[in-house]
Scaffold this motif. Structure first.
Motif, short mmCIF file in Angstrom:
data_model
loop_
_atom_site.label_atom_id
_atom_site.label_comp_id
_atom_site.label_asym_id
_atom_site.label_seq_id
_atom_site.Cartn_x
_atom_site.Cartn_y
_atom_site.Cartn_z
N LEU A 177 0.83 -1.20 0.00
CA LEU A 177 0.00 0.00 0.00
C LEU A 177 0.87 1.25 0.00
CD1 LEU A 177 -2.79 1.33 0.16
CD2 LEU A 177 -2.63 1.15 2.66
N SER A 178 1.95 1.24 0.76
CA SER A 178 2.84 2.39 0.81
C SER A 178 3.37 2.75 -0.57
CB SER A 178 4.01 2.12 1.76
OG SER A 178 4.96 3.16 1.72
N ASP A 179 3.82 1.75 -1.31
CA ASP A 179 4.33 2.00 -2.66
C ASP A 179 3.27 2.66 -3.54
OD1 ASP A 179 6.77 1.01 -2.01
OD2 ASP A 179 6.73 -0.67 -3.41
N ALA A 180 2.03 2.18 -3.41
CA ALA A 180 0.96 2.74 -4.23
C ALA A 180 0.68 4.20 -3.83
CB ALA A 180 -0.31 1.90 -4.07
N LEU A 181 0.66 4.48 -2.54
CA LEU A 181 0.40 5.84 -2.08
C LEU A 181 1.50 6.81 -2.52
CD1 LEU A 181 -0.94 5.14 1.53
CD2 LEU A 181 -2.26 5.96 -0.43
N GLN A 182 2.66 6.28 -2.84
CA GLN A 182 3.77 7.12 -3.30
C GLN A 182 3.77 7.36 -4.80
OE1 GLN A 182 7.63 5.93 -1.85
NE2 GLN A 182 6.93 5.71 0.25
N SER A 183 2.76 6.85 -5.49
CA SER A 183 2.76 7.03 -6.95
C SER A 183 1.42 7.43 -7.53
CB SER A 183 3.24 5.74 -7.63
OG SER A 183 2.33 4.68 -7.39
N VAL A 184 0.31 6.94 -6.96
CA VAL A 184 -0.97 7.01 -7.67
C VAL A 184 -1.45 8.44 -7.92
CG1 VAL A 184 -1.74 4.76 -6.87
CG2 VAL A 184 -2.31 6.78 -5.53
N PHE A 185 -1.13 9.37 -7.04
CA PHE A 185 -1.71 10.71 -7.19
C PHE A 185 -1.00 11.54 -8.24
CE2 PHE A 185 -2.48 9.36 -2.71
CZ PHE A 185 -3.81 9.04 -2.89
N ASN A 186 0.06 10.98 -8.81
CA ASN A 186 0.70 11.59 -9.99
C ASN A 186 0.22 10.94 -11.28
OD1 ASN A 186 2.25 13.57 -8.78
ND2 ASN A 186 4.03 12.25 -8.49
N GLU A 187 -0.68 9.96 -11.17
CA GLU A 187 -1.17 9.24 -12.34
C GLU A 187 -2.59 9.71 -12.64
OE1 GLU A 187 1.53 5.28 -11.31
OE2 GLU A 187 -0.65 5.16 -11.16
N ASP A 188 -2.71 10.64 -13.56
CA ASP A 188 -3.99 11.28 -13.83
C ASP A 188 -4.93 10.42 -14.66
OD1 ASP A 188 -3.04 13.45 -12.43
OD2 ASP A 188 -2.48 14.60 -14.22
N ASP A 189 -4.36 9.50 -15.41
CA ASP A 189 -5.18 8.64 -16.28
C ASP A 189 -5.38 7.29 -15.62
OD1 ASP A 189 -5.34 10.57 -18.30
OD2 ASP A 189 -3.36 9.98 -19.06
N ASP A 190 -6.64 6.90 -15.48
CA ASP A 190 -6.97 5.60 -14.90
C ASP A 190 -6.99 4.56 -16.00
OD1 ASP A 190 -7.63 3.82 -12.99
OD2 ASP A 190 -9.74 4.36 -12.85
N SER A 191 -6.31 3.46 -15.77
CA SER A 191 -6.32 2.36 -16.74
C SER A 191 -6.47 1.07 -15.97
CB SER A 191 -5.03 2.37 -17.56
OG SER A 191 -3.91 2.11 -16.74
N TRP A 192 -6.20 -0.03 -16.63
CA TRP A 192 -6.40 -1.35 -16.00
C TRP A 192 -5.64 -1.48 -14.68
CZ3 TRP A 192 -9.92 -4.86 -16.29
CH2 TRP A 192 -9.69 -6.13 -15.77
N ASP A 193 -4.42 -0.97 -14.61
CA ASP A 193 -3.63 -1.12 -13.39
C ASP A 193 -2.89 0.16 -13.01
OD1 ASP A 193 -1.83 -1.07 -15.42
OD2 ASP A 193 -0.72 -2.87 -14.82
N GLN A 194 -3.37 1.30 -13.48
CA GLN A 194 -2.75 2.58 -13.15
C GLN A 194 -3.72 3.45 -12.37
OE1 GLN A 194 0.60 3.54 -14.17
NE2 GLN A 194 0.62 1.32 -14.42
N GLY A 195 -3.22 4.59 -11.89
CA GLY A 195 -4.07 5.50 -11.16
C GLY A 195 -4.60 4.89 -9.88
N ILE A 196 -5.76 5.35 -9.47
CA ILE A 196 -6.33 4.94 -8.19
C ILE A 196 -6.69 3.46 -8.18
CG2 ILE A 196 -8.79 5.38 -8.60
CD1 ILE A 196 -6.72 6.59 -5.56
N THR A 197 -6.74 2.83 -9.37
CA THR A 197 -7.01 1.39 -9.44
C THR A 197 -5.94 0.60 -8.70
OG1 THR A 197 -8.20 1.63 -11.53
CG2 THR A 197 -7.34 -0.55 -11.02
N ARG A 198 -4.73 1.14 -8.58
CA ARG A 198 -3.67 0.45 -7.83
C ARG A 198 -4.14 0.15 -6.40
NH1 ARG A 198 1.65 0.90 -9.93
NH2 ARG A 198 1.88 2.41 -11.63
N ILE A 199 -4.80 1.15 -5.78
CA ILE A 199 -5.27 0.97 -4.41
C ILE A 199 -6.37 -0.09 -4.35
CG2 ILE A 199 -6.17 2.11 -2.36
CD1 ILE A 199 -3.50 3.25 -3.11
N TYR A 200 -7.29 0.00 -5.30
CA TYR A 200 -8.37 -0.99 -5.36
C TYR A 200 -7.80 -2.40 -5.45
CZ TYR A 200 -12.32 -3.69 -7.13
OH TYR A 200 -13.28 -4.65 -7.31
N ASP A 201 -6.83 -2.60 -6.33
CA ASP A 201 -6.25 -3.93 -6.53
C ASP A 201 -5.56 -4.43 -5.27
OD1 ASP A 201 -7.18 -4.04 -9.10
OD2 ASP A 201 -5.28 -3.44 -10.04
N ILE A 202 -4.93 -3.53 -4.52
CA ILE A 202 -4.27 -3.95 -3.27
C ILE A 202 -5.30 -4.42 -2.25
CG2 ILE A 202 -3.03 -3.03 -1.25
CD1 ILE A 202 -1.42 -1.33 -3.31
#
Length: 601
Positions: free
Chosen positions: A378-403
């Motif tokens: 989760l820490s790794d995701a919180l350090q990246s997701v808010f710079n990812e403006d485009d949501d895709s299969w495994d990018q953006g806020i979806t990273r948190i959902y998948d975790i």
């Protein structure tokens, strides 16, 4: 019999013990020149159950059954072959009432991680010490800057004003390395607070002051290694006290070899027995004397300082069978005591392997007995997701959902330690270029997701730092912790406008968190993100909290019909940060790069 001769005993560890412990066996280390040549008895008692001598004649390990001792003071009789001898007194103190059943930290708490040397200098008289090598030099980024226990005590009101309930300090025991000793992880005496931080009595006072505020204190404990300057490694009890190779061998850091059924023996051995770094010798916890020493040292600090929990450094670098026994020894004495292990792994299956009663570890008949692990995924995701403006299969806020979709792997997901940053990572405010919107989204998630949230000192006032520039950049001094600092962020009237914005938001959020049981122990239902918007609910039978995270730069209108299974009969939601009310039968507007936390009514 003479007592003058006992001056040859230079150290006794533990320095004293406690009566009425669950485990009545106590192993006492006596250290002095040729002390092992003595025969040892206890006056008017048969409490000694074992005497262990090693190849070093300066050590003798004496095991006693404390249940057979009815006094608070034990007289150990040391006799030589020439009939000369002396008496060494040893104290058994009374335990604090209800010590064994002490309550520890849990997911109703929030933790503030601070580095004492970099937090505040409360006592200018202890910046240097004649018995420690490295001297005060605040101009040196990686040097000793003079922060101490007194500085923490003087600023407890500040920490409490953040809504924090628990404090985790990086190690405070003596670290006598010639350089970089400020972090405390290369300890040279594990029964003694570093004099540049204060005294053992100061540490006990810190715990009392924290408890007076109904807060908790967590000790950062190191089982895997000591520092080269440790007194016992300068005159080691036994060659196998530490792991040694023909040539210097560093760990390969591949902790996956521990559970890997295909791993080679040599890779696994180097992982577990190699040194962490050249200045940190690897302890051989499989040596029974080392094992007992570490168990007793940990229990001594809990009992002596009245601690509320441990964060255990580099937990899975130690031999798993023995580190799990060490953990169980503590849990046997303190059934409710929470220990969180640093398991620096990003794979959730491997993280789960190390939590107590893991169904994954059970396959290999292993149980770590470790109640909590740090959620690095989760820490790794919180350090990246808010710079990812485009949501895709495994990018953006979806990273948190998948975790969170893999939470089934953990036997106790509420007892995970969740964090966005710590003393070994880049700071969130550096990663997000001090965009307070992104900081707020990260903090809102830490405050409302399952687990125990941990904040890192200074981020709540906008402090930033890049690990790529060196550890000193992520471990800067807290402004106002030193007498002549130009800016004092400890006081509201002297904070900058930027610092005030960060602090006021963080304080309101975590004060609210203390009041809401649904985010402490409630269940979670989350919904697949759409347009980089993530919606989840935390709820119990009495409370429901709806969290909306808009990671899209654009404003959004969130239709609520999709969430009816959680909204149920609730009509409105009160946003906890703005006190605004939202009609749940209508679309909920949310600004770009922002979060809403609604208490449903």
């Amino acid at each position: 019999m003479s007592t003058a001769l006992n001056k040859q005993i230079q150290r006794i560890e533990p320095p004293f013990w406690f009566s009425g412990m669950h485990n009545p066996e106590l192993q006492i280390l006596f250290y002095g020149t040729n002390i092992s040549q003595c025969q040892i008895t206890i006056e008017n008692s048969n409490a000694i159950t074992n005497v262990k001598r090693t190849e070093n004649p300066n050590f003798i390990f004496v095991t006693i059954n404390t249940q057979k001792i009815n006094t608070t003071e034990i007289d150990f009789v040391f006799k030589r072959k020439d009939k000369s001898g002396f008496i060494q007194k040893y104290e058994l103190r009374k335990r604090t009432k209800n010590s064994a059943t002490r309550k520890s930290f849990d997911s109703s708490d929030s933790i503030y991680l601070l580095m004492p040397d970099r937090f505040a200098n409360g006592n200018k008289n202890n910046q240097n010490d004649t018995k420690t090598t490295e001297k005060y030099n605040r101009e040196l980024p990686g040097g000793r800057h003079g922060g101490d226990i007194e500085g923490i005590i003087q600023n407890l009101d500040y920490i409490q004003s953040l809504g924090i309930t628990t404090i985790w300090c990086t190690p405070l025991c003596e670290d006598n390395e010639a350089e970089y000793s400020y972090h405390g992880y290369a300890q040279s005496d594990v029964y003694k607070i570093d004099p540049r931080f204060g005294t053992n009595e100061d540490y006990v006072r810190l715990a009392k002051e924290i408890h007076n505020r109904n807060m908790k204190l967590v000790m950062d404990y190191v089982t895997n290694h000591w520092g080269l300057a440790h007194w016992m490694l300068k005159d080691s009890p036994a060659k196998n006290w530490i792991h040694q190779f023909e040539n210097y061998t560093e760990t390969n850091h591949k902790r996956s070899t521990i559970s890997d059924i295909n791993a080679s023996k040599i890779d696994r051995n180097i992982c577990l027995s190699g040194w962490f770094v050249p200045s940190m010798p690897d302890l051989n916890i499989t040596n029974p004397l080392v094992f007992n020493y570490l168990c007793q040292n940990a229990i001594w600090w809990i009992e002596y300082a009245n601690l509320d929990g441990f964060r255990v450094d580099t937990y899975n670098y130690s031999e798993p069978e023995y580190i799990s026994k060490w953990t169980k020894a503590i849990s046997d004495e303190y059934p409710n005591f929470n220990l969180v292990g640093e398991i620096t792994m990003r794979n959730q299956g491997l993280l789960s392997y190390w939590q107590k009663d893991s169904p994954i570890a059970k396959i290999q008949n292993f149980n770590s007995h470790l109640s909590s692990v740090m959620d690095f995924a989760l820490s790794d995701a919180l350090q990246s997701v808010f710079n990812e403006d485009d949501d895709s299969w495994d990018q953006g806020i979806t990273r948190i959902y998948d975790i969170l979709s893999k939470d089934f792997l953990f036997p106790n997901v509420n007892n995970l330690l969740i964090f966005g940053e710590n003393h070994d990572t880049r700071r969130l405010n550096h990663i997000y270029n001090n965009d307070i919107r992104k900081y707020k989204m990260a903090m809102c998630m830490l405050a409302t997701l399952r687990g125990i949230p941990q904040l890192y000192y200074g981020s709540e006032i906008g402090m930033a730092g890049d690990q790529n520039l060196g550890d000193a950049d992520i471990r800067k001094d807290f402004p106002g912790g030193w007498e002549n600092d130009e800016n004092n962020a400890f006081l509201p009237e002297t904070r900058s406008e930027c610092q005030k914005a960060y602090f006021d938001f963080t304080s309101k959020l975590f004060h609210w968190r203390k009041t809401n049981a649904a985010v402490h122990f409630g269940k979670t239902t989350h919904y697949i993100p759409e347009n980089n918007v993530y919606v989840y609910f935390r709820y119990n039978t009495n409370q429901t909290v709806m969290v909306l995270i808009n990671n899209n730069p654009e404003n959004q209108e969130i239709m609520t019909k999709r969430f009816e299974e959680n909204i149920k009969n609730h009509i409105t939601g009160k946003e906890i940060l703005t006190d605004l009310f939202f009609d749940l039968s209508q679309a909920i507007p949310i600004e770009g790069k922002s979060a809403l936390i609604l208490e449903l009514e």
